[in-house]
Design an enzyme around this catalytic site. Sequence first.
Site, PDB file in Angstrom:
ATOM      1  N   LEU A  64       0.796  -1.077   0.080  1.00 35.24           N
ATOM      2  CA  LEU A  64      -0.081  -0.065   0.154  1.00 35.24           C
ATOM      3  C   LEU A  64       0.874   1.391   0.111  1.00 35.24           C
ATOM      4  O   LEU A  64       1.929   1.332   0.651  1.00 35.24           O
ATOM      5  CB  LEU A  64      -0.903   0.166   1.217  1.00 35.24           C
ATOM      6  CG  LEU A  64      -1.776  -1.326   1.426  1.00 35.24           C
ATOM      7  CD1 LEU A  64      -2.129  -1.240   3.197  1.00 35.24           C
ATOM      8  CD2 LEU A  64      -2.798  -1.459   0.424  1.00 35.24           C
ATOM      9  N   CYS A  65       0.577   2.384  -0.616  1.00 39.53           N
ATOM     10  CA  CYS A  65       1.196   3.559  -0.626  1.00 39.53           C
ATOM     11  C   CYS A  65      -0.051   4.496  -0.978  1.00 39.53           C
ATOM     12  O   CYS A  65      -1.390   4.087  -0.974  1.00 39.53           O
ATOM     13  CB  CYS A  65       2.245   3.829  -1.617  1.00 39.53           C
ATOM     14  SG  CYS A  65       1.869   3.572  -3.295  1.00 39.53           S
ATOM     15  N   GLY A  66       0.175   5.634  -1.246  1.00 39.57           N
ATOM     16  CA  GLY A  66      -0.896   6.753  -1.547  1.00 39.57           C
ATOM     17  C   GLY A  66      -1.729   6.496  -2.792  1.00 39.57           C
ATOM     18  O   GLY A  66      -3.061   6.525  -2.708  1.00 39.57           O
ATOM     19  N   GLY A  68      -0.924   3.548  -4.641  1.00 37.82           N
ATOM     20  CA  GLY A  68      -0.815   1.972  -5.256  1.00 37.82           C
ATOM     21  C   GLY A  68       0.309   1.842  -6.383  1.00 37.82           C
ATOM     22  O   GLY A  68       0.740   0.739  -6.797  1.00 37.82           O
ATOM     23  N   ALA A 108      -4.148   4.116  -0.583  1.00 37.14           N
ATOM     24  CA  ALA A 108      -4.919   4.655   0.665  1.00 37.14           C
ATOM     25  C   ALA A 108      -5.583   5.932   0.380  1.00 37.14           C
ATOM     26  O   ALA A 108      -6.401   6.322   0.840  1.00 37.14           O
ATOM     27  CB  ALA A 108      -3.934   4.768   1.900  1.00 37.14           C
TER      28      ALA A 108
END
Length: 153
Positions: A64-66, A68, A108
């Site tokens: 997960l990151c800001g 994806g 996210a």
Amino acid sequence: MKIALGSDHNAYNMKEEIKKYINELGHVVEDFGCYSCEAVDYPDVAFKVAQDIVENKYDRGILLCGTGLGVSIAANKVPGVRAAVCHDTYSAERAQKSNNAQILTMGAQVIGIEHAKKVVEAYLNSEYNGGRSAHKVEKINEKERQFLKGACS
């Protein structure tokens, strides 16, 4: 299943919720970080998860990151990895069933936690079935082998 889970700081809160949810689904989860909202470089987490997936230490990975996107790009640099950005259940299911993607990535800042849980569940409940897609996945694997062979020449 054994699941490798990682995030950057932008997705820390989502990672913590997804970790609990994976456990509720009856899977074992290993947290690769990050461990707070303090800034980290997402490639570091993505590379470690991807490497452990290639080494068969885990059955699947979730990053997960800001958006994806960053973790997907980073994970896909590790030879042998197929990481797919999915923000809906159908894509998550197809990532596994058609493409044998070992890593699911999400953003996210793109989807909410409750929806992300549904995407995770769809991904984890799907199995690669080869079928009509098997030759396509093999083409991808073969091209990767060709590039790796050329890099070592």
